[in-house]
Design a protein around this motif. Structure first.
Motif, PDB file in Angstrom:
ATOM      1  N   ALA A  60      28.231 -24.233  -8.084  1.00 42.33           N
ATOM      2  CA  ALA A  60      28.894 -23.199  -7.921  1.00 42.33           C
ATOM      3  C   ALA A  60      29.478 -22.413  -9.309  1.00 42.33           C
ATOM      4  CB  ALA A  60      30.014 -23.645  -6.968  1.00 42.33           C
ATOM      5  N   LEU A  61      29.498 -23.197 -10.306  1.00 41.92           N
ATOM      6  CA  LEU A  61      30.090 -22.502 -11.438  1.00 41.92           C
ATOM      7  C   LEU A  61      29.082 -21.771 -12.244  1.00 41.92           C
ATOM      8  CD1 LEU A  61      32.584 -25.206 -12.283  1.00 41.92           C
ATOM      9  CD2 LEU A  61      32.873 -23.042 -11.376  1.00 41.92           C
ATOM     10  N   LEU A  62      27.537 -21.768 -11.709  1.00 42.47           N
ATOM     11  CA  LEU A  62      26.642 -21.195 -12.656  1.00 42.47           C
ATOM     12  C   LEU A  62      26.806 -19.396 -12.578  1.00 42.47           C
ATOM     13  CD1 LEU A  62      23.389 -23.458 -11.472  1.00 42.47           C
ATOM     14  CD2 LEU A  62      24.947 -23.450 -13.674  1.00 42.47           C
ATOM     15  N   ALA A  63      26.528 -18.881 -13.656  1.00 38.00           N
ATOM     16  CA  ALA A  63      26.468 -17.537 -13.574  1.00 38.00           C
ATOM     17  C   ALA A  63      25.557 -16.777 -13.197  1.00 38.00           C
ATOM     18  CB  ALA A  63      26.811 -17.089 -15.353  1.00 38.00           C
TER      19      ALA A  63
ATOM     20  N   ARG B 224      30.596 -27.166 -27.367  1.00 36.91           N
ATOM     21  CA  ARG B 224      31.470 -26.574 -28.083  1.00 36.91           C
ATOM     22  C   ARG B 224      32.299 -25.456 -27.332  1.00 36.91           C
ATOM     23  NH1 ARG B 224      33.120 -25.317 -33.161  1.00 36.91           N
ATOM     24  NH2 ARG B 224      31.984 -27.196 -33.787  1.00 36.91           N
ATOM     25  N   GLU B 225      31.486 -24.629 -26.728  1.00 38.04           N
ATOM     26  CA  GLU B 225      32.523 -23.646 -25.881  1.00 38.04           C
ATOM     27  C   GLU B 225      33.359 -24.372 -24.969  1.00 38.04           C
ATOM     28  OE1 GLU B 225      32.528 -20.392 -26.797  1.00 38.04           O
ATOM     29  OE2 GLU B 225      30.598 -19.855 -27.024  1.00 38.04           O
ATOM     30  N   LEU B 226      33.334 -25.568 -24.567  1.00 38.58           N
ATOM     31  CA  LEU B 226      34.061 -26.025 -23.424  1.00 38.58           C
ATOM     32  C   LEU B 226      35.060 -27.188 -24.024  1.00 38.58           C
ATOM     33  CD1 LEU B 226      31.283 -26.939 -20.836  1.00 38.58           C
ATOM     34  CD2 LEU B 226      32.805 -24.959 -20.994  1.00 38.58           C
ATOM     35  N   ALA B 227      36.025 -26.295 -24.732  1.00 41.53           N
ATOM     36  CA  ALA B 227      37.178 -26.987 -25.415  1.00 41.53           C
ATOM     37  C   ALA B 227      38.469 -26.753 -24.534  1.00 41.53           C
ATOM     38  CB  ALA B 227      37.254 -26.239 -26.615  1.00 41.53           C
ATOM     39  N   TYR B 228      39.043 -27.776 -24.119  1.00 40.02           N
ATOM     40  CA  TYR B 228      40.353 -27.746 -23.172  1.00 40.02           C
ATOM     41  C   TYR B 228      41.576 -27.835 -24.006  1.00 40.02           C
ATOM     42  CZ  TYR B 228      36.111 -28.952 -20.737  1.00 40.02           C
ATOM     43  OH  TYR B 228      35.067 -29.116 -20.142  1.00 40.02           O
ATOM     44  N   GLU B 229      41.759 -27.972 -25.208  1.00 42.73           N
ATOM     45  CA  GLU B 229      43.022 -28.213 -26.015  1.00 42.73           C
ATOM     46  C   GLU B 229      42.829 -27.256 -27.013  1.00 42.73           C
ATOM     47  OE1 GLU B 229      45.138 -30.571 -24.951  1.00 42.73           O
ATOM     48  OE2 GLU B 229      43.879 -31.586 -23.446  1.00 42.73           O
ATOM     49  N   GLY B 230      42.932 -25.953 -27.105  1.00 41.50           N
ATOM     50  CA  GLY B 230      42.739 -25.270 -28.291  1.00 41.50           C
ATOM     51  C   GLY B 230      41.361 -25.137 -28.780  1.00 41.50           C
ATOM     52  N   GLU B 231      41.027 -24.685 -29.756  1.00 36.90           N
ATOM     53  CA  GLU B 231      39.524 -24.497 -30.211  1.00 36.90           C
ATOM     54  C   GLU B 231      38.972 -25.752 -30.772  1.00 36.90           C
ATOM     55  OE1 GLU B 231      37.427 -21.787 -29.796  1.00 36.90           O
ATOM     56  OE2 GLU B 231      39.427 -21.062 -28.723  1.00 36.90           O
ATOM     57  N   ALA B 232      37.672 -25.960 -30.497  1.00 35.59           N
ATOM     58  CA  ALA B 232      37.022 -26.997 -30.902  1.00 35.59           C
ATOM     59  C   ALA B 232      36.918 -27.098 -32.407  1.00 35.59           C
ATOM     60  CB  ALA B 232      35.429 -26.777 -30.441  1.00 35.59           C
ATOM     61  N   PRO B 233      36.703 -28.384 -32.965  1.00 31.65           N
ATOM     62  CA  PRO B 233      36.955 -28.375 -34.673  1.00 31.65           C
ATOM     63  C   PRO B 233      35.591 -27.746 -35.343  1.00 31.65           C
ATOM     64  CG  PRO B 233      36.692 -30.628 -33.589  1.00 31.65           C
ATOM     65  CD  PRO B 233      36.536 -29.475 -32.395  1.00 31.65           C
TER      66      PRO B 233
ATOM     67  N   ARG C 182      36.553 -23.045 -18.848  1.00 30.02           N
ATOM     68  CA  ARG C 182      37.584 -23.850 -19.716  1.00 30.02           C
ATOM     69  C   ARG C 182      38.564 -24.312 -18.776  1.00 30.02           C
ATOM     70  NH1 ARG C 182      38.535 -22.128 -25.881  1.00 30.02           N
ATOM     71  NH2 ARG C 182      36.283 -21.975 -26.237  1.00 30.02           N
ATOM     72  N   ARG C 183      39.328 -23.269 -17.897  1.00 31.48           N
ATOM     73  CA  ARG C 183      40.343 -23.770 -17.201  1.00 31.48           C
ATOM     74  C   ARG C 183      39.826 -24.662 -15.862  1.00 31.48           C
ATOM     75  NH1 ARG C 183      41.249 -18.142 -18.124  1.00 31.48           N
ATOM     76  NH2 ARG C 183      40.395 -17.439 -16.162  1.00 31.48           N
TER      77      ARG C 183
ATOM     78  N   ARG D 270      39.172 -32.479 -15.508  1.00 33.01           N
ATOM     79  CA  ARG D 270      39.289 -33.566 -16.395  1.00 33.01           C
ATOM     80  C   ARG D 270      40.555 -34.342 -16.255  1.00 33.01           C
ATOM     81  NH1 ARG D 270      41.477 -32.404 -22.300  1.00 33.01           N
ATOM     82  NH2 ARG D 270      43.115 -31.344 -20.774  1.00 33.01           N
ATOM     83  N   ASP D 271      41.300 -33.190 -15.967  1.00 27.59           N
ATOM     84  CA  ASP D 271      42.953 -33.750 -15.840  1.00 27.59           C
ATOM     85  C   ASP D 271      43.116 -34.521 -14.566  1.00 27.59           C
ATOM     86  OD1 ASP D 271      43.710 -32.566 -18.246  1.00 27.59           O
ATOM     87  OD2 ASP D 271      44.540 -30.780 -17.127  1.00 27.59           O
ATOM     88  N   ALA D 272      42.383 -34.091 -13.544  1.00 25.40           N
ATOM     89  CA  ALA D 272      42.340 -34.821 -12.149  1.00 25.40           C
ATOM     90  C   ALA D 272      41.730 -36.046 -12.121  1.00 25.40           C
ATOM     91  CB  ALA D 272      41.664 -34.035 -11.183  1.00 25.40           C
ATOM     92  N   LEU D 273      40.746 -36.144 -12.855  1.00 21.18           N
ATOM     93  CA  LEU D 273      39.900 -37.576 -12.965  1.00 21.18           C
ATOM     94  C   LEU D 273      40.681 -38.617 -13.868  1.00 21.18           C
ATOM     95  CD1 LEU D 273      37.406 -39.402 -12.339  1.00 21.18           C
ATOM     96  CD2 LEU D 273      36.207 -38.337 -14.299  1.00 21.18           C
ATOM     97  N   ALA D 274      41.341 -37.878 -14.986  1.00 22.79           N
ATOM     98  CA  ALA D 274      41.984 -38.840 -15.860  1.00 22.79           C
ATOM     99  C   ALA D 274      43.088 -39.536 -15.133  1.00 22.79           C
ATOM    100  CB  ALA D 274      42.421 -38.089 -17.146  1.00 22.79           C
ATOM    101  N   ALA D 275      43.848 -38.569 -14.531  1.00 22.46           N
ATOM    102  CA  ALA D 275      44.998 -38.858 -13.766  1.00 22.46           C
ATOM    103  C   ALA D 275      44.622 -40.185 -12.624  1.00 22.46           C
ATOM    104  CB  ALA D 275      46.010 -37.898 -13.076  1.00 22.46           C
TER     105      ALA D 275
END
Lengths: 389, 389
Positions: free
Chosen positions: B27-30, B199-208, B286-287, B293-298
C-alpha cells in the motif's frame, strides 16, 4: 532510422552509415504498445507489478510465453518450463554463474556473437571455438574438440550456440545436425545454451525447430527475448529448459533475494502479449526487415568488387561478408570509415581472431541508406585493394 | 497492508501475521508516481527509454542520483561516480562476478542479510563471518579474521557490510569504527561492499555518513537502491565507487552486451526524481515506518516475557530480538505459527548458525496488526518456555 537517441548504447557518428550496430531501428520499437500496456498494468495491478516478484517471473507472462510456444513451435509447453529473464545477456551470465565451475570449458561457435565472449571473459572458464560452415556448427569439429579436451583432462560443460539466424554468420543449423547435436550433448553431459533471440524475425516462412524440443532437449537451455521484437530497453526475456535445469537457474541467490529480475517490465510484456498486439507488431517487423535485407543484399551484389562473398540470411539482422583473399577486415575499417560506412570486423567474433570476414547489420536503416552504405563499402573495398596492390 | 498480490515473492498465509518478510507494504509503493513518470517518459522519449541503454545507465538518472548525494550526504558527487544497477541483489552478484577470483574469501557480518549468503553461494568464494555488537562490526574480530586468513594463505578480497540500519541486527556502525574500517580496508587491499539500501529510511534525524566518502572511501563500493523507497519491482538501484572500481564494474560483459540492466525502469526513475515527488514520498515513508517501529517496539516491551531483549533501530525495517537463554528461534517458529505469527529465525543470518535471535520486520503491517503480532509472539515465547520446562 531517426536521429540518435541520447542515453543509449551506441552513438551514431555524423556522416557514417553505421552497419556495425546489431540493434533494432528506434523507429520500429513498440513504444505505443508498451505505453498502453504500462498504463493498464499500473492502473489495474500496480502494487503487484511494483513489489518483489516471484523468482520465476509473473505468472501471466509465463503463461503467455508457454501458450505462444505451444501455438507457434508445435510442442506442448507449460509455464513450469518458463523462467522470466532480464534479456539474453543477463541469462547467459546467470547460466555461467549457476552451471559452470572454475576451469570448465565453454564451447562456442567460431564466429560467434562477439559480446557473448565478453560475458564469458568475466567468468573463470576457458572458451574454445568450433568452426561453422553454411549448415551451422560443424559436428565433426565439435567431436574432435571434445576428444581433445577429454584427452587433456578438461571438462566441456557448456556449448553456447546460435543455431537459428546466426549472429554474425547468418546461417541456420541444418535439421540433421540439430538432431545429431542434441544426441552428442546428451551423450557427453554437455549443456547446450541455445541463444534463440532472432527466432521471431524469420523472412522465409517459419524458423527451424529449436534444439530445445520435447524429444531430445533435456540438455538444452533455450534463451528467448523480447529485445529484438518489442524493445531492448525493456530487458525482458525468458529461459526454457527441462525442469531440473530450470529449477537450478530459478534457485539462483540473486532471484531468491531480489525476486524477478525485471518485475515491472515483465508485467508490462505479459499484458501486452495477452492483447494480440504483439503478433501484429512482429508480422510488420518481418516485412520491414525482410525488405531491408533484400535491399542490402541486392546493393552488395551490385557494388562489391569480385572476390567478395556473403550470406543472405533467412532471418535475423546480419549479413556476413567474406573479403577477397589478402584483405583483412580490421585493415579495411578505417578506409571504409573514410568513405562514410562502418561495420564490425570479423576478428571480434572469432575465437582464433580470423579477420577475413565482417558483419553488416540491416536492422537500423531504411532501404535507401542501406543501398548507399553498400555503395560506399564497395568503393572502400576497391580502394583498399588498390592501396595494397 | 492490503491483500496479498499474486505473482510476488512472498505469499501471506491466512491467519498468520508474517513478520518474516522484509519488504515494503504494497500500500506504500509509489504506484501513482511511477504511473505518471512512465507515461511522461514513453510520451517524450519512448525510443531512447526502449533502446539498448548505455552500460552506465541513463544520464538523467545518474545526474539526479549524484545531485541528491551532493545535497543530502554533504559530499561532492558527479555522474562519473554513479553506475545504474538492477537493484542491490544484482549489484552484489555483479560485484562478486567482476571483483573476485575462485577461492577468494568474502567476509560478512554475523549476522548478515541472509539472502546475500545465497548470492555468495553461487560464486566460487569462501564466506567467513565476523561478529557484530551494538556498534556494528567488531573491528578486533575483523583484524583477527584477517590475520588468520593470511596465516592460512588465503586472500580476503571483499567485505560485505550493512553499516547503516543493519539487516537483521538493526544497529549502525559507529562513527569511529567507520573511519577505522576504511583505514583497515585500504591497508589490506580489501574492497568494502557497503549495502546502503536503508539509508533513506532514517527515523532519528539523518543516517550516519556512508563508508563511501571522499576522504577514505577509495576501496568502498556502495550499493544504493530505490527498492525500499519507491518500489522493489522497478529493480533499479545504483553503485557508487571510485573511478577505478566503477570502471571495472561498468565494463562487465553483461552490460557491454545488453546495455543498462534496467533501461526502461531507470528512465522512469530518472524522470520521477527530477520532479521532486520522490522527496515528498520518502518523507511520508519515514513518518509511517517510524510509527510502525514505535508500535512494534512498545508492544514487544509490553508482551514479551522476561529474558528477551531487542534492538530499537534508528532506521530500516527490522528489530532483532534475542530469546531467553536455552530457547532457539527455529524451535520457537512452529509454536509461534500455531499462535498466528511468523518471524525469520536467526540461524539463517549467522554464518555459524547461531539461532538464539530472530528478525521481526515492521514494514509490512499497520500498527494495530504489529501490536497483535507482538502479543501473539509473547504468548508463543511463554508457551515454548513452558513446554521446555
Amino acid at each position: 532510422m531517426t536521429s540518435a537517441p541520447s542515453d543509449t548504447q551506441n552513438t551514431l557518428r555524423a556522416g557514417i552509415i553505421e552497419l556495425a550496430f546489431g540493434e533494432p531501428d528506434p523507429a520500429l520499437l513498440a513504444v505505443g504498445l508498451v505505453r498502453r500496456a504500462a498504463a493498464a498494468v499500473l492502473d489495474d495491478s500496480g502494487p503487484a507489478a511494483l513489489a518483489y516478484g516471484s523468482p520465476e517471473g509473473p505468472q501471466a507472462l509465463r503463461d503467455e510465453i508457454a501458450r505462444r510456444i505451444a501455438a507457434r513451435e508445435g510442442r506442448a509447453c507449460t509455464a513450469a518450463e518458463v523462467l522470466v529473464s532480464g534479456g539474453n545477456s543477463q541469462s547467459l551470465g546467470q547460466v555461467l554463474t549457476i552451471l559452470t565451475a572454475p576451469g570448465d570449458v565453454v564451447l562456442v561457435e567460431s564466429p560467434t556473437y562477439n559480446l557473448a565472449l565478453g560475458i564469458m571473459r568475466d567468468h573463470p572458464v576457458e572458451v574454445v571455438g568450433v568452426p561453422l560452415d553454411d549448415e551451422g556448427l560443424r559436428l565433426g569439429a565439435l567431436h574432435a574438440a571434445l576428444e581433445q579436451l577429454r584427452a587433456a583432462g578438461k571438462r566441456a560443460r557448456l556449448l553456447y550456440t546460435i543455431p537459428t539466424f546466426h549472429n554474425p554468420a547468418g546461417v541456420c543449423l541444418s535439421r540433421t545436425r540439430r538432431q545429431e547435436l542434441v544426441a552428442i550433448a546428451a551423450e557427453r553431459d554437455l549443456v547446450v545454451v541455445e541463444d534463440d533471440v532472432y527466432r521471431e524475425l524469420a523472412y522465409e516462412g517459419e524458423a527451424p525447430a529449436a534444439l530445445w524440443n520435447p524429444d531430445g532437449g533435456a540438455c538444452v537451455v533455450r534463451l528467448g527475448s523480447f529485445s529484438k521484437t518489442l524493445a531492448p530497453g525493456l530487458r525482458v526475456g525468458w529461459i526454457n529448459a527441462s525442469c531440473g535445469l530450470l529449477e537450478r537457474l530459478a534457485a539462483a541467490g540473486v532471484l531468491e533475494s531480489g525476486g524477478c529480475v525485471s518485475q515491472l517490465a515483465a508485467s508490462i510484456v505479459g499484458r501486452l502479449l495477452a492483447g494480440g498486439g504483439y503478433d501484429r507488431h512482429v508480422a510488420e517487423l518481418r516485412r520491414t526487415y525482410a525488405s531491408r535485407r533484400d535491399a542490402l543484399a541486392a546493393a552488395l551484389r551490385e557494388h562489391l568488387p569480385a572476390g567478395c562473398s556473403f550470406t543472405t540470411p533467412a532471418g535475423g539482422f546480419f549479413i556476413w561478408l567474406t573479403l577477397p583473399p589478402g584483405l583483412l577486415a580490421t585493415a579495411l575499417l578505417p578506409v571504409a570509415e573514410a568513405h562514410g560506412v562502418a561495420f564490425a570486423p570479423g576478428a571480434g567474433f572469432c575465437s582464433d581472431g580470423d579477420d577475413r570476414s565482417l558483419r553488416l547489420a540491416f536492422s537500423l536503416y531504411d532501404e535507401r541508406t542501406l543501398e548507399e552504405g553498400a555503395r560506399r563499402l564497395g568503393t572502400a573495398v576497391t580502394a583498399a585493394q588498390a592501396g595494397r596492390a
